[in-house]
Design an enzyme around this catalytic site. Structure first.
Site, PDB file in Angstrom:
ATOM      1  N   ARG A   1      12.153   9.975  12.382  1.00 31.23           N
ATOM      2  CA  ARG A   1      13.046   9.756  11.265  1.00 31.23           C
ATOM      3  C   ARG A   1      12.311   9.661  10.073  1.00 31.23           C
ATOM      4  NH1 ARG A   1      13.238   3.873  12.746  1.00 31.23           N
ATOM      5  NH2 ARG A   1      12.137   2.880  11.120  1.00 31.23           N
TER       6      ARG A   1
ATOM      7  N   ASN B   1       4.878   5.041  -5.408  1.00 30.42           N
ATOM      8  CA  ASN B   1       4.969   5.205  -6.640  1.00 30.42           C
ATOM      9  C   ASN B   1       3.900   5.526  -7.653  1.00 30.42           C
ATOM     10  OD1 ASN B   1       6.976   4.807  -8.946  1.00 30.42           O
ATOM     11  ND2 ASN B   1       6.610   2.791  -9.146  1.00 30.42           N
TER      12      ASN B   1
ATOM     13  N   PRO C   1       0.846  -1.176   0.178  1.00 33.69           N
ATOM     14  CA  PRO C   1       0.115   0.085  -0.030  1.00 33.69           C
ATOM     15  C   PRO C   1       0.914   1.206   0.000  1.00 33.69           C
ATOM     16  CG  PRO C   1       0.196  -0.910   2.404  1.00 33.69           C
ATOM     17  CD  PRO C   1       0.980  -1.746   1.599  1.00 33.69           C
ATOM     18  N   GLU C   2       0.294   2.304  -0.235  1.00 35.70           N
ATOM     19  CA  GLU C   2       0.770   3.660  -0.256  1.00 35.70           C
ATOM     20  C   GLU C   2       0.142   4.062   1.250  1.00 35.70           C
ATOM     21  OE1 GLU C   2       1.463   6.073  -3.492  1.00 35.70           O
ATOM     22  OE2 GLU C   2       1.773   4.553  -4.781  1.00 35.70           O
TER      23      GLU C   2
END
Length: 269
Positions: free
Chosen positions: A121, A162, A2-3
DNA sequence: AGCTCATGGCGAG
DNA sequence: TCGCCCTGAGCTG
């Protein structure tokens, strides 16, 4: 695979299913057994997503940190669990609901300070209301790397993958090869606010749609394109097909080991 | 049955 | 930049 929008949906789904309940936590596969025992029987307080990272809180004291990576997958359901067709790394069970996870890149138990270190981070997440885009702008503004690579860097844009990378660049007619430091403030702001819009829409709908009304199938006299990812997009995985805007063939190239899609005619600059 | 590829990210070199 | 990694869908044959 997944995004960020999918991870946010999963956090919401987990919270809806288990919030406030004492849950059983197990690791049938065995690779998370010791940690599962620590939190099993405790109260599921909430699940939260930041970028592609998912955190599940127990008594707001200990957190299971999950990253699905390329293979990870959740299964949700009610009642009895289905027969396992794969190795279940993590299973959460309550009175009515269950959720089980297989194939994650990361599944670990963290303290609150360890969770804070993970959050420190990663960059701002366009889906998160308190996200600070200045942190991303500073990185982009002083980078010689192409914007197509910067968008994929989770320390700069958390949750972008992507598909959103390719689509947001198309929507702003920006070449993926433009060095970050050449972007104007206006271009950066437009990309950021569009990511907020597109990814928030993705959370709502559970799919990635980026095509504007004038280019939708019904306006173009074509069939809706049902891709594996389940959304209507301009360039992602459309190599060799006609650009909806200009008719040129959509290009594909490798960028840092990932496939990059763009329209070389529309995306100049 | 076997091969390739995938919305990802890490560490070695 | 490359190789690798815990999976599974979609091809080819």
């Amino acid at each position: 695979m997944p995004e960020g929008h999918v991870v946010h949906r999963q956090a919401r789904q987990l919270t809806t299913a288990f919030k406030g309940e004492k849950v059983r936590v197990a690791s049938p596969q065995g690779r998370f057994t010791a940690a599962a025992k620590v939190v099993s029987g405790k109260t599921f307080t909430k699940a939260e997503a930041r970028g592609k990272h998912l955190f599940i809180g127990f008594d707001n004291l200990r957190w299971i940190h999950i990253h699905l990576g390329l293979y990870g997958k959740w299964q949700f359901g009610k009642g009895a669990q289905p027969d396992d067709t794969g190795l279940i790394r993590l299973r959460i069970t309550a009175a009515t609901n269950f959720a089980q996870l297989r194939g994650p890149a990361v599944c670990e138990l963290l303290t609150a300070s360890e969770m804070a270190a993970v959050l420190a981070r990663i960059g701002p997440d366009p889906i998160h209301k308190q996200a600070d885009p200045e942190r991303a702008f500073e990185r982009v503004h002083r980078s010689a790397a192409p914007i197509g690579a910067l968008l994929m860097n989770q320390r700069i844009f958390a949750g972008v993958g992507n598909i959103y990378r390719a689509e947001v660049l198309f929507r702003h007619e920006l070449s993926p090869f433009t060095p970050g430091r050449l972007l104007t403030r206006e271009q950066f702001d437009a990309i950021w606010s569009d990511l907020v819009f597109l990814m928030t829409l993705g959370v709502k709908d559970g799919r990635i749609d980026t095509v504007r009304a004038a280019h939708l199938p019904e306006a173009m006299g074509r069939q809706p394109r049902v891709d594996r990812h389940g959304g209507e997009v301009y360039v992602y995985r459309r190599e060799g097909m006609k650009c909806f805007e200009c008719g040129a063939k959509v290009q594909m190239a490798d960028m840092q080991g990932r496939k990059l899609y763009w329209c070389a005619k529309c995306q100049v600059g």
